[in-house]
Design an enzyme around this catalytic site. Structure first.
Site, PDB file in Angstrom:
ATOM      1  N   GLU B  32       0.855  -1.196   0.000  1.00  0.00           N
ATOM      2  CA  GLU B  32       0.000   0.000   0.000  1.00  0.00           C
ATOM      3  C   GLU B  32       0.887   1.241   0.000  1.00  0.00           C
ATOM      4  O   GLU B  32       1.854   1.312   0.744  1.00  0.00           O
ATOM      5  CB  GLU B  32      -0.920  -0.023   1.235  1.00  0.00           C
ATOM      6  CG  GLU B  32      -1.605   1.273   1.584  1.00  0.00           C
ATOM      7  CD  GLU B  32      -2.488   1.843   0.479  1.00  0.00           C
ATOM      8  OE1 GLU B  32      -3.275   1.096  -0.119  1.00  0.00           O
ATOM      9  OE2 GLU B  32      -2.344   3.059   0.207  1.00  0.00           O
ATOM     10  N   HIS B  50     -25.521  -1.946  -0.180  1.00  0.00           N
ATOM     11  CA  HIS B  50     -26.705  -1.840  -1.035  1.00  0.00           C
ATOM     12  C   HIS B  50     -27.583  -3.075  -0.924  1.00  0.00           C
ATOM     13  O   HIS B  50     -27.111  -4.174  -0.645  1.00  0.00           O
ATOM     14  CB  HIS B  50     -26.274  -1.589  -2.482  1.00  0.00           C
ATOM     15  CG  HIS B  50     -25.755  -0.190  -2.661  1.00  0.00           C
ATOM     16  ND1 HIS B  50     -26.586   0.898  -2.692  1.00  0.00           N
ATOM     17  CD2 HIS B  50     -24.490   0.293  -2.764  1.00  0.00           C
ATOM     18  CE1 HIS B  50     -25.856   1.998  -2.820  1.00  0.00           C
ATOM     19  NE2 HIS B  50     -24.580   1.658  -2.868  1.00  0.00           N
ATOM     20  N   VAL B 173       4.104   1.481  -5.442  1.00  0.00           N
ATOM     21  CA  VAL B 173       4.644   0.596  -6.475  1.00  0.00           C
ATOM     22  C   VAL B 173       5.181   1.456  -7.622  1.00  0.00           C
ATOM     23  O   VAL B 173       4.505   2.364  -8.101  1.00  0.00           O
ATOM     24  CB  VAL B 173       3.557  -0.374  -6.971  1.00  0.00           C
ATOM     25  CG1 VAL B 173       4.041  -1.174  -8.181  1.00  0.00           C
ATOM     26  CG2 VAL B 173       3.145  -1.304  -5.839  1.00  0.00           C
TER      27      VAL B 173
END
Lengths: 126, 477, 430
Positions: B32, B50, B173
């Site tokens: 991350e 939902h 990255v």
């Protein structure tokens, strides 16, 4: 003969009168713009001998908080105000402290002391 | 170390993937770029699970919405996080809207979503008197729920870590190279080798795919602005209130959040930059107007915070989930609405893909469960609170006075990896209330400084250059 | 040395005061003076004194003590009185909820979680600062945006600085005082921005905090957007028209890493809400009677938790009354029920207390909508008084005596503040 007019914002009340002090050859010849006696007095004081109370903090080790609030015991001439602050930057006090304890006596030879404005018990600083 | 799977991206999708994969005997790595998980799109999500009837059949979005809805119910129990099935009312504000409601009902019925009911005007008024008088009918969906998206991220992430997930936070990255039968993911902080790479890079999934040589799609950021309203309005609506959706957006919703606040939004605006999360006067006004159209009693002065997030919209407007011509590189991209809802179902689907691709998925014999994070001190009975306080006095030392968060909960959040003020805030809610941290921010900072044995001026709001305070000039910094 | 260490906590108190700021301490002293034997003050801060402890500047106490004190000095004088009265005080303790039956649920590390009961309760919860959300300030959400009070805590107590180059939004006294504090500590203060056409703080602070330090004050100007991804990098400021709408064509971007919001205070209302007290939508605090009693029997309120005061001296005065009333109520000493409802009329935004009685003297606090020079305040048909000026930022304090009130039969009493014949209005005075 030189005439100068200096203006001040009156700090007495929310009206904030624009005060004028007129000088001729370094002699005050007129004070204008005030709407009360206090305003006139303020204009003269601020023009001839402006003074400020200094309130700030100094470092304190071992205290409940990291800073100790202090003040001058009387107002100091305005031109010395910043120098008083500067002189207090390097001061480090140690808890416990009591209200009124002298932090710096006769600061910068101005004849006023800088004193603590609260008790500060011992603690972890934050 | 060569990993079986490297997940690029620690949003809710990446965290759900990590949680799913660490149930198996695999070496899994999560990479991350931010200093914490869930700090991108997921953090700004409104938390709606939902109902299952919103997305069109025959699309991945449609197929995974209902599956995800059902999975969250169980997942939240397993993770010990909050899940409240508040239900939803989709309002028809004119007779022309009624066929749209009927269409959504058919769509849900066909998928097996239970309980979809058309309500007439009076039924709606009786149920929620605060709803606008201009409403003519509504579709009630009992299956719609709310969670806390960041709480979900952290719980998935913490469980995955407790079960062997390796983590590289603050690792953006920079390149992905194929080497023989595996991949090398290059980052600012070093290279990682893995057999499979899962591209869950959210807004940047197109760029990550391009690094792997399979840049076949673009991600278009679509900004949504949301307003958080004061708890004073708690109870003004019982269900999530939807307008009739338009092709571009579900419209401005009025959401009773898990924590008793009301959230309104989101707007929908195409933007170009992937970090364009500014709030605007126009956006806020649009959200407010949209919410007031549904619930006129909402007042702008109840706003306690405005924020914005970006949806990651892929070309084709659907999720992109699947293998690529580059063997071992799997896209989990374009996860726009209902992405939060679908996340567990997406993870399940990706596991199936990996199995098909030859990865052996052998379940672990033991899976570590963590104590429920949802057992928030403020929500307990007085007796339970007294019991906990007797165990650890820090439980009854309240740090965040708006949300009633205790010192012990703050310390737990720090020890669970909360390295920043936002890390603590999103783990505990400290600072999210009406005073917006005026009371607790310095207290949280002091606790963080104490736990990490570091001065206050080294702390950040959310990593990077987000420093909070500086040292006094006469002190060494 | 004054100690605020917890005493052994009783299960039952005559009067419990929530908040150990100036309001709470005065209320507790008032209750004690009225004869309450067991009085307890509870505060969630680690020490008594409330916000005064971080207000290290001068300007407190002229009315009450006849001398100018700093905030901590004012607090410590009251703390000494609290001690002298034998009042219990516990700090670092959070009142989770107060109930109509006058029980309070407390939480603290030293007391755990417990419920105590009181004969009367005084809410002295103080105020909180308005935040960014309250003024809808668009842009990013970087670090470096603080309310002025938070910055004051950093600088004056925690020994760190909020940043290196600051813009201050709001020219109330807190904003002005912080401008000087930051300037003195070496933070570059770019300017103070005020959306109104007039400053909101005392002229003394304009001179001593801004003029003395060459800090510009930009009137009719506001911050319209904040920029910066991680840390604040700049703000956009723009002048506003007379409807307070920003004129974007004249907007300017100002580099800074710190934005202080000094945009007003609002009463803390958690406990009042929990009690379901009737509230004043203008002040944001509970409705109170002439004895500072709220809409529930035996629940009193005072200080900035009721309405925002200009001077701590007035907080003290009002809170002594609340405390006295709470103490008196224990002994059945209740004055006649209020028979006058105060109705804000022309140019009056709010009035506290909300009801009074015709049988005795009352001090009422009013806020005005707009500035007037040479005006008059009129209480229905019974009383008119000339005022030299009124300003929105300054409370109008009026003492109403039975001499005038006795003429009033009771009911609604409308209060108007009107220009006097031939007096100059706002525009000319400006």
């Amino acid at each position: 003969m030189t005439s100068t007019i200096t203006t001040y914002l009156c700090i007495g009340c929310p009206l904030g009168c624009r005060l004028e002090v007129e000088e001729e050859d370094a002699q005050i010849v007129a004070v204008r713009g005030f709407s009360c006696k206090r305003g006139e007095e303020y204009a003269l004081q601020e023009h001839t001998d402006p003074r400020r109370m200094v309130t700030t903090t100094v470092a304190i080790t071992n205290g409940r908080w990291a800073r100790l609030p202090v003040k001058t015991t009387a107002a100091v001439p305005k031109e010395h105000e910043r120098a008083v602050y500067a002189a207090l930057r390097s001061v480090v006090m140690r808890a416990p402290i009591r209200l009124g304890d002298v932090v710096v006596g006769n600061i910068r030879g101005l004849g006023v002391d800088v004193v603590a404005t609260r008790d500060m018990s011992e603690g972890d600083g934050v | 170390m060569r990993y079986d799977v490297a997940i690029v991206g620690g949003g809710v999708v990446g965290c759900a993937l990590a949680y799913a994969l660490t149930r198996y005997q695999l070496n899994t790595l999560l990479i991350e770029k931010a200093c914490d998980v869930g700090f991108g799109t997921s953090k700004a999500n409104s938390g709606v699970i939902h109902g299952g009837h919103h997305s069109r059949a025959g699309t991945l979005r449609g197929d995974l919405e209902w599956a995800g809805n059902r999975q969250w119910l169980l997942l939240c129990r397993d993770l010990g996080i909050g899940f409240r099935q508040v239900g939803e009312l989709m309002l028809a504000l004119s007779d022309a809207d009624v066929p749209v409601l009927e269409e959504y009902k058919r769509q849900g019925d066909a998928r097996g979503v239970p309980g979809l009911t058309l309500w007439d005007r009076q039924q709606v008024r009786d149920d929620t008197p605060s709803i606008t008088e201009d409403m003519v009918a509504a579709l009630y969906a009992p299956t719609t729920a709310v969670i806390n998206p960041y709480e979900a991220c952290f719980a998935l992430f913490d469980h995955a870590r407790a079960n062997g997930l390796r983590v590289a936070l603050d690792h953006a990255v920079t390149g992905i190279a194929a080497v023989q039968d595996s991949w090398v993911v290059q980052t600012q902080g070093g290279d990682f080798e893995a057999d499979f790479v899962l591209n869950a890079a959210g807004l940047y999934a197109d760029e990550v795919a391009a690094m792997a040589g399979v840049g076949t799609f673009d991600i278009h950021p679509r900004k949504g602005e949301e307003l958080l309203l004061d708890k004073r309005l708690e109870g003004i609506v019982r269900h999530i209130i939807f307008p009739c959706p338009t092709p571009i957006s579900k419209g401005i919703l009025v959401i009773p959040t898990l924590d008793g606040t009301i959230m309104i939004g989101p707007s929908a605006q195409e933007v170009t930059a992937k970090d364009e999360v500014t709030t605007t006067m126009e956006g806020g006004s649009e959200v407010f107007a949209g919410a007031q159209r549904l619930v006129p009693g909402i007042q702008m002065r109840d706003c306690i915070a405005e924020f914005a997030g970006l949806r990651a919209i892929a070309d084709g407007d659907d999720f992109i989930i699947g293998t690529t011509v580059a063997h071992g590189f799997v896209n989990v991209a374009g996860i726009q609405s209902p992405g939060l809802t679908a996340a567990p179902a997406i993870a399940e689907r990706v596991c199936a893909i990996l199995r098909d691709e030859g990865l052996a998925l052998r379940p672990k014999t033991t899976f570590v469960s963590l104590p429920a994070v949802r057992a928030r001190f403020a929500g307990l009975t007085t007796e339970e609170q007294a019991r906990l306080s007797a165990q650890d006095a820090r439980y009854s030392h309240i740090i965040c006075r708006c949300e009633g968060i205790s010192e012990r909960e703050i310390i737990d959040a720090i020890r669970a990896g909360g390295n920043t003020l936002d890390g603590i805030k999103f783990r505990t809610r400290a600072g999210m209330g009406r005073c917006q941290g005026a009371f607790c921010a310095w207290r949280c900072m002091a606790l963080l400084a104490q736990e990490r044995q570091t001065p206050l001026h080294t702390l950040t709001k959310r990593g990077g250059g987000s420093w909070l305070v500086c040292a006094r000039p006469e002190e060494p910094s | 040395m004054i100690s605020d260490k917890p005493h052994h906590l009783r299960q039952q108190y005559d009067v419990v005061v929530t908040g150990a700021g100036p309001a709470g301490m005065a209320a507790a002293i008032g209750a004690s003076e009225a004869g309450a034997a067991h009085v307890l003050i509870i505060d969630r801060e680690r020490e008594a004194g409330g916000i005064l402890q971080q207000c290290i500047h001068q300007g407190f106490g002229m009315h009450h003590f006849g001398e100018e004190l700093t905030g901590p000095e004012y607090a410590q004088r009251f703390l000494a009185q609290v001690e002298a009265h034998g009042i219990d005080i516990i700090t670092d303790t959070f009142v989770d909820v107060a109930r109509s039956d006058k029980t309070l649920k407390l939480m603290s590390a030293h007391e755990g979680v417990r419920v105590i009961s009181a004969g009367a309760v005084v809410l002295a919860t103080g105020a909180r600062e308005r935040t960014r959300g309250a003024i809808r300030l668009p842009g990013t959400r970087p670090s470096g945006i603080y309310t002025a009070g938070v910055a004051q805590r950093f600088v004056n107590m925690l020994g760190c600085l909020p940043g290196t180059r600051a813009v201050i939004l709001g020219s109330g006294d807190i904003g002005l005082i912080m401008a000087r504090r930051l300037a003195l500590e070496g933070v570059e203060v770019v300017g103070v921005y005020e959306i109104m056409p007039h400053p909101n703080g005392l002229n003394r602070n304009i001179v001593h905090c801004l003029h003395d330090f060459d800090i510009p004050l930009h009137l009719s100007t506001t911050v319209v957007e904040v920029h910066g991804r991680d840390r604040l990098e700049s703000v956009t400021v723009a002048p506003v028209d007379d409807q307070r709408v920003p004129i974007m064509a004249q907007a300017a971007q100002i580099p800074c890493d710190t934005l202080l919001l000094a945009i007003g205070l609002i009463p803390e209302r958690e406990l009042a809400d929990g009690l379901r007290l009737r509230m004043d939508t203008v002040t944001g605090g509970p409705l109170v009677s002439s004895t500072m009693e709220t809409s529930q029997d035996g629940i009193y309120a005072c200080g900035n938790g009721v309405h925002i005061h200009d001077l701590v001296d007035f907080v003290t005065q009002e809170s002594l009354l609340a405390g006295h009333s709470a103490g008196d109520s224990l002994f059945g000493r209740r004055p006649p029920v209020d028979n006058v409802r105060m109705i804000p009329g022309e140019n009056v935004v709010s009035c506290v207390p909300h009801t009074i009685s015709t049988d005795r003297e009352h001090t009422v606090y009013l806020r005005v909508r707009r500035a007037l020079d040479k005006c008059a305040i009129r209480f229905g048909e019974i009383y008119e008084k000339k005022l030299r000026y009124v300003f929105p930022a300054e409370t109008v304090t009026v003492r109403l005596t039975p001499r005038f009130l006795a003429r009033f039969p009771g009911g609604a009493l409308r209060i108007d503040i009107l220009p006097r014949q031939g007096a100059r209005g706002d525009e000319e005075a400006a």
